[in-house]
Design an enzyme around this catalytic site. Structure first.
Site, PDB file in Angstrom:
ATOM      1  N   HIS A 109      57.289  34.792 -36.239  1.00 36.96           N
ATOM      2  CA  HIS A 109      58.291  34.937 -35.182  1.00 36.96           C
ATOM      3  C   HIS A 109      57.597  35.607 -34.003  1.00 36.96           C
ATOM      4  O   HIS A 109      56.720  36.455 -34.193  1.00 36.96           O
ATOM      5  CB  HIS A 109      59.452  35.796 -35.660  1.00 36.96           C
ATOM      6  N   CYS A 143      61.615  29.875 -31.938  1.00 39.89           N
ATOM      7  CA  CYS A 143      61.353  31.049 -31.101  1.00 39.89           C
ATOM      8  C   CYS A 143      60.014  30.943 -30.367  1.00 39.89           C
ATOM      9  O   CYS A 143      59.887  31.383 -29.218  1.00 39.89           O
ATOM     10  CB  CYS A 143      61.390  32.317 -31.944  1.00 39.89           C
TER      11      CYS A 143
END
Length: 242
Positions: free
Chosen positions: A41, A115
């Site tokens: 992430h 993301c």
């Protein structure tokens, strides 16, 4: 000029501790030892002590912020200075408002709109370098694998159709030959069946006919059975997110 900083996390948001440990192990092997990438992430920091990223939600924008390196869902890994931006704080706020409208949470997709893709777009708007390739390489590799698998499946169906058609032509040819021989067992053609000239002509006819598959090569039910598994599984794969 203001620094643009990328914050990278290991994706350890599973309810299973075993799964989280497995992801950490994958990241250590594929990123730290081999240098290829892993399951990460990411979030971008520019001005202030907050980082900006993107995630799934059913309603509203998927763009969100949290204190730098403090996202509670993941395990913090490292800080990377990507470069600098000459955007003012007002310009940055305007860019974030625009992206908030362009990136609804319901549009999240693990392979094509996660993301890391968001952070790439944000960095581009800021005039800063994009993310290092290893951060999102697993998702990019997944995209490539889907395309290759679909193309391979199409080519396989085409080849299968041509083989079936060639077999039908050969069968009809042999059936006709048998019928002819039964009608006139002592015809001159019967004496030449085993000759090289006859065999070469038969093979040439089969190959020539097989190269032009007819539209009846496969039935609708066959085409449905041959559909690539990846297409049927796509909705399930999209339920997982970084």
């Amino acid at each position: 000029m203001r620094e643009v900083v990328l914050h990278v996390y290991d994706v350890t948001n599973s309810d299973s501790e075993k799964t989280n440990n497995t992801i950490l192990q994958i990241n250590r092997i594929f990123k730290d030892r081999i240098g290829l990438g892993g399951i990460f992430h990411s979030a971008v920091q520019v001005y202030g002590e907050e980082e900006w990223s993107f995630g799934f939600c059913e309603n509203g924008s998927g763009v969100f912020n949290c204190p730098v390196s403090k996202n509670p869902m993941y395990t913090y890994r490292e800080r990377i200075v990507l470069g600098e931006t000459d955007c003012t704080i007002a310009a940055v706020n305007r860019i974030l408002r625009e992206l908030s409208r362009e990136w609804p949470g319901s549009s999240y997709d693990l392979l094509s709109r996660n993301c890391n893709h968001f952070c790439d777009v944000l960095c581009e708007r800021l005039g800063a370098p994009k993310l290092p390739g290893w951060v999102n390489r697993f998702a990019n590799a997944g995209d490539t694998a889907v395309v290759v698998a679909e193309n391979t499946a199409v080519k396989f169906r085409q080849a299968k159709t041509e083989i079936v058609n060639a077999s039908r032509v050969a069968y009809r040819f042999m059936a006709g030959l048998t019928s002819k021989n039964q009608a006139s067992p002592e015809s001159p053609g019967d004496q030449n069946r085993g000759s090289p000239t006859f065999q070469g002509t038969w093979l040439k006819n089969v190959v020539s006919a097989g190269a032009k598959p007819s539209s009846s090569g496969s039935t609708p039910s066959q085409e449905a059975d041959d559909a690539p598994p990846l297409q049927r599984q796509k909705s399930a794969d999209q339920s997982t997110r970084l």
